[in-house]
Design a protein around this motif. Structure first.
Motif, mmCIF file in Angstrom:
data_model
loop_
_atom_site.group_PDB
_atom_site.id
_atom_site.type_symbol
_atom_site.label_atom_id
_atom_site.label_comp_id
_atom_site.label_asym_id
_atom_site.label_seq_id
_atom_site.Cartn_x
_atom_site.Cartn_y
_atom_site.Cartn_z
ATOM 1 N N PHE A 125 2.400 -5.517 -23.524
ATOM 2 C CA PHE A 125 3.417 -5.350 -24.560
ATOM 3 C C PHE A 125 4.404 -4.201 -24.347
ATOM 4 O O PHE A 125 5.444 -4.163 -25.014
ATOM 5 C CB PHE A 125 2.726 -5.141 -25.922
ATOM 6 N N VAL A 126 4.109 -3.262 -23.468
ATOM 7 C CA VAL A 126 4.958 -2.072 -23.354
ATOM 8 C C VAL A 126 5.660 -1.970 -22.010
ATOM 9 O O VAL A 126 6.890 -1.816 -21.949
ATOM 10 C CB VAL A 126 4.128 -0.784 -23.607
ATOM 11 N N HIS A 127 4.911 -2.045 -20.932
ATOM 12 C CA HIS A 127 5.479 -1.773 -19.611
ATOM 13 C C HIS A 127 6.579 -2.761 -19.233
ATOM 14 O O HIS A 127 6.486 -3.964 -19.498
ATOM 15 C CB HIS A 127 4.388 -1.829 -18.535
ATOM 16 N N ARG A 128 7.608 -2.198 -18.591
ATOM 17 C CA ARG A 128 8.637 -3.008 -17.945
ATOM 18 C C ARG A 128 8.742 -2.503 -16.511
ATOM 19 O O ARG A 128 8.756 -1.294 -16.277
ATOM 20 C CB ARG A 128 9.978 -2.877 -18.665
ATOM 21 N N PHE A 129 8.815 -3.423 -15.569
ATOM 22 C CA PHE A 129 8.726 -3.050 -14.165
ATOM 23 C C PHE A 129 10.063 -3.247 -13.458
ATOM 24 O O PHE A 129 10.667 -4.318 -13.543
ATOM 25 C CB PHE A 129 7.645 -3.884 -13.461
ATOM 26 N N SER A 130 10.509 -2.184 -12.763
ATOM 27 C CA SER A 130 11.762 -2.282 -12.001
ATOM 28 C C SER A 130 11.575 -3.210 -10.813
ATOM 29 O O SER A 130 12.493 -3.907 -10.401
ATOM 30 C CB SER A 130 12.198 -0.888 -11.529
ATOM 31 N N ARG A 131 10.375 -3.204 -10.255
ATOM 32 C CA ARG A 131 10.028 -4.133 -9.183
ATOM 33 C C ARG A 131 8.982 -5.094 -9.723
ATOM 34 O O ARG A 131 7.946 -4.682 -10.229
ATOM 35 C CB ARG A 131 9.487 -3.385 -7.964
ATOM 36 N N GLY A 132 9.257 -6.384 -9.611
ATOM 37 C CA GLY A 132 8.392 -7.369 -10.240
ATOM 38 C C GLY A 132 7.077 -7.605 -9.546
ATOM 39 O O GLY A 132 6.129 -8.089 -10.165
ATOM 40 N N THR A 133 6.991 -7.273 -8.248
ATOM 41 C CA THR A 133 5.784 -7.614 -7.488
ATOM 42 C C THR A 133 5.363 -6.487 -6.558
ATOM 43 O O THR A 133 6.109 -5.536 -6.324
ATOM 44 C CB THR A 133 6.030 -8.870 -6.631
ATOM 45 N N MET A 134 4.148 -6.634 -6.017
ATOM 46 C CA MET A 134 3.670 -5.759 -4.957
ATOM 47 C C MET A 134 2.938 -6.632 -3.938
ATOM 48 O O MET A 134 2.515 -7.756 -4.264
ATOM 49 C CB MET A 134 2.751 -4.666 -5.499
ATOM 50 N N PRO A 135 2.754 -6.153 -2.692
ATOM 51 C CA PRO A 135 2.047 -6.953 -1.681
ATOM 52 C C PRO A 135 0.643 -7.336 -2.146
ATOM 53 O O PRO A 135 -0.103 -6.497 -2.657
ATOM 54 C CB PRO A 135 2.003 -6.022 -0.467
ATOM 55 N N LEU A 136 0.296 -8.595 -1.959
ATOM 56 C CA LEU A 136 -1.003 -9.101 -2.402
ATOM 57 C C LEU A 136 -2.158 -8.346 -1.756
ATOM 58 O O LEU A 136 -3.200 -8.134 -2.382
ATOM 59 C CB LEU A 136 -1.099 -10.600 -2.065
ATOM 60 N N ARG A 137 -1.979 -7.903 -0.507
ATOM 61 C CA ARG A 137 -3.075 -7.219 0.205
ATOM 62 C C ARG A 137 -3.482 -5.916 -0.477
ATOM 63 O O ARG A 137 -4.611 -5.451 -0.315
ATOM 64 C CB ARG A 137 -2.659 -6.936 1.652
ATOM 65 N N ASN A 138 -2.578 -5.314 -1.255
ATOM 66 C CA ASN A 138 -2.892 -4.039 -1.904
ATOM 67 C C ASN A 138 -3.856 -4.183 -3.072
ATOM 68 O O ASN A 138 -4.473 -3.202 -3.487
ATOM 69 C CB ASN A 138 -1.604 -3.370 -2.396
ATOM 70 N N ILE A 139 -3.978 -5.398 -3.615
ATOM 71 C CA ILE A 139 -4.826 -5.584 -4.785
ATOM 72 C C ILE A 139 -6.286 -5.285 -4.460
ATOM 73 O O ILE A 139 -7.022 -4.748 -5.297
ATOM 74 C CB ILE A 139 -4.665 -7.010 -5.354
ATOM 75 N N VAL A 140 -6.716 -5.596 -3.241
ATOM 76 C CA VAL A 140 -8.105 -5.329 -2.849
ATOM 77 C C VAL A 140 -8.359 -3.825 -2.824
ATOM 78 O O VAL A 140 -9.362 -3.335 -3.370
ATOM 79 C CB VAL A 140 -8.403 -5.950 -1.462
ATOM 80 N N LYS A 141 -7.448 -3.087 -2.238
ATOM 81 C CA LYS A 141 -7.583 -1.625 -2.159
ATOM 82 C C LYS A 141 -7.597 -1.005 -3.556
ATOM 83 O O LYS A 141 -8.436 -0.141 -3.869
ATOM 84 C CB LYS A 141 -6.435 -1.059 -1.329
ATOM 85 N N ASN A 142 -6.682 -1.456 -4.417
ATOM 86 C CA ASN A 142 -6.587 -0.902 -5.762
ATOM 87 C C ASN A 142 -7.838 -1.203 -6.587
ATOM 88 O O ASN A 142 -8.332 -0.354 -7.328
ATOM 89 C CB ASN A 142 -5.355 -1.464 -6.472
ATOM 90 N N CYS A 143 -8.345 -2.434 -6.449
ATOM 91 C CA CYS A 143 -9.541 -2.808 -7.207
ATOM 92 C C CYS A 143 -10.768 -2.040 -6.724
ATOM 93 O O CYS A 143 -11.617 -1.644 -7.530
ATOM 94 C CB CYS A 143 -9.783 -4.313 -7.111
ATOM 95 N N LEU A 144 -10.881 -1.833 -5.426
ATOM 96 C CA LEU A 144 -11.993 -1.038 -4.899
ATOM 97 C C LEU A 144 -11.977 0.368 -5.493
ATOM 98 O O LEU A 144 -13.022 0.939 -5.829
ATOM 99 C CB LEU A 144 -11.922 -0.975 -3.372
ATOM 100 N N TYR A 145 -10.769 0.917 -5.643
ATOM 101 C CA TYR A 145 -10.619 2.267 -6.195
ATOM 102 C C TYR A 145 -11.042 2.307 -7.666
ATOM 103 O O TYR A 145 -11.944 3.069 -8.050
ATOM 104 C CB TYR A 145 -9.175 2.724 -6.034
ATOM 105 N N TYR A 146 -10.416 1.471 -8.493
ATOM 106 C CA TYR A 146 -10.691 1.503 -9.927
ATOM 107 C C TYR A 146 -12.085 0.980 -10.264
ATOM 108 O O TYR A 146 -12.817 1.592 -11.047
ATOM 109 C CB TYR A 146 -9.635 0.681 -10.684
ATOM 110 N N TRP A 147 -12.458 -0.151 -9.686
ATOM 111 C CA TRP A 147 -13.755 -0.743 -9.997
ATOM 112 C C TRP A 147 -14.896 0.088 -9.424
ATOM 113 O O TRP A 147 -15.926 0.279 -10.073
ATOM 114 C CB TRP A 147 -13.830 -2.165 -9.448
ATOM 115 N N GLY A 148 -14.702 0.591 -8.194
ATOM 116 C CA GLY A 148 -15.744 1.388 -7.554
ATOM 117 C C GLY A 148 -16.021 2.671 -8.309
ATOM 118 O O GLY A 148 -17.182 3.029 -8.559
ATOM 119 N N PHE A 149 -14.954 3.377 -8.707
ATOM 120 C CA PHE A 149 -15.147 4.618 -9.451
ATOM 121 C C PHE A 149 -15.743 4.343 -10.826
ATOM 122 O O PHE A 149 -16.562 5.137 -11.323
ATOM 123 C CB PHE A 149 -13.828 5.385 -9.582
#
Length: 286
Positions: A125-149
């Motif tokens: 409901f709040v965020h608006r993104f100047s760039r609509g997307t990011m590389p799909l390969r980064n999702i694995v790295k990001n999830c490992l960081y947030y989920w792992g911690f």
């Protein structure tokens, strides 16, 4: 290509010729080592003559930022509950490991859940993104960081042998108040930043304080949302007095300082009248 064509229009034309490379997957540059041109930039306003050579780079498969955040933040929310409810496959069946937890453990679960639920609500409901997307390969790295911690923190905070904070209720109450203030501040900054992008505008603007006192931190720093975010995790560290939480807070501070400095440099580069007294993340220091 007409001189008044925008980079977005050029992306669409390129996509029509080469369907494999949809617009979000394209990086269009004037120089192979330069930065990508923005969609709204107009060809004739760029430093080119009557002819121009544009360089294309394939950014790879992309995923929308809204989807990215929903995946990143939903994981920690549910992973934490696996440890909070002391599933048998985590701590075993020993009677000591099924006893009632210390009150601060319940409070920590509430605060942790509140933080990620707030993030999910902001994403939708709040965020608006100047760039609509990011590389799909980064999702694995990001999830490992947030989920792992999330799993690491939850394991120790909810462990049956967990030791509550040294100074008892005083330490916990102080941390809770600090936590709530930082969460309110973080939300207020996100709303203020979102208001800059009303009506679909993607033009970069200088953020200024509003009537909301939580936004007054804009007087001193360029990225108060990161300042409040770090404050949230510092308060969570004080509340739980847990080493893994402290390490996570330190990594958050390092990463957010890097992001804040990048954003601060962008403001200085794009706005000659940008307030000179502002610092990236910590008032008067950093």
């Amino acid at each position: 290509v007409e001189p008044n064509a925008t980079i977005r229009e050029i992306r669409l034309m390129f996509h029509k010729l080469y369907p494999r490379w949809y617009p979000a997957r394209q990086s269009i540059k004037l120089d192979p080592k330069g930065k990508s041109l923005r969609d709204e930039e107009i060809l004739q306003h760029l430093p080119v003559g009557t002819t121009a050579t544009l360089y294309f780079k394939d950014l790879g498969p992309q995923i929308g930022w809204t989807t990215v955040f929903l995946i990143e933040y939903t994981g920690p929310l549910f992973i934490y509950f696996l440890f909070y409810f002391r599933m048998t496959f985590v701590y075993g069946l020993d009677e000591r490991f099924t006893s009632s937890p210390h009150p601060v453990v319940n409070l920590a679960c509430i605060c942790h859940s509140f933080h990620y639920i707030k993030r999910l609500i902001e994403t939708v409901f709040v965020h608006r993104f100047s760039r609509g997307t990011m590389p799909l390969r980064n999702i694995v790295k990001n999830c490992l960081y947030y989920w792992g911690f999330a799993a690491w923190l939850a394991y120790y905070i909810n462990h049956p042998l967990y030791t509550p904070p040294s100074y008892g209720k005083k330490q916990i109450n102080f941390a809770v108040i600090m936590f709530l203030l930082c969460e309110a501040g973080n939300f207020s900054i996100h709303v203020a930043l979102s208001d800059l992008w009303r009506n679909g505008s993607k033009t970069c603007k200088i953020p200024y304080p509003t009537k909301n006192p939580f936004t007054w931190l804009f007087f001193f720093v360029s990225c108060p949302n990161y300042t409040y975010e770090v404050g949230t995790w510092i308060s969570f560290t004080i509340m739980t007095q847990c080493v893994p939480v402290g390490l996570f807070t330190l990594l958050c501070f390092i990463q957010m300082t890097i992001w804040a400095k990048d954003k601060h440099c962008t403001y200085l580069r794009e706005f000659k009248d940008y307030p000179s007294h502002r610092m990236p993340i910590i008032p008067f220091l950093l």
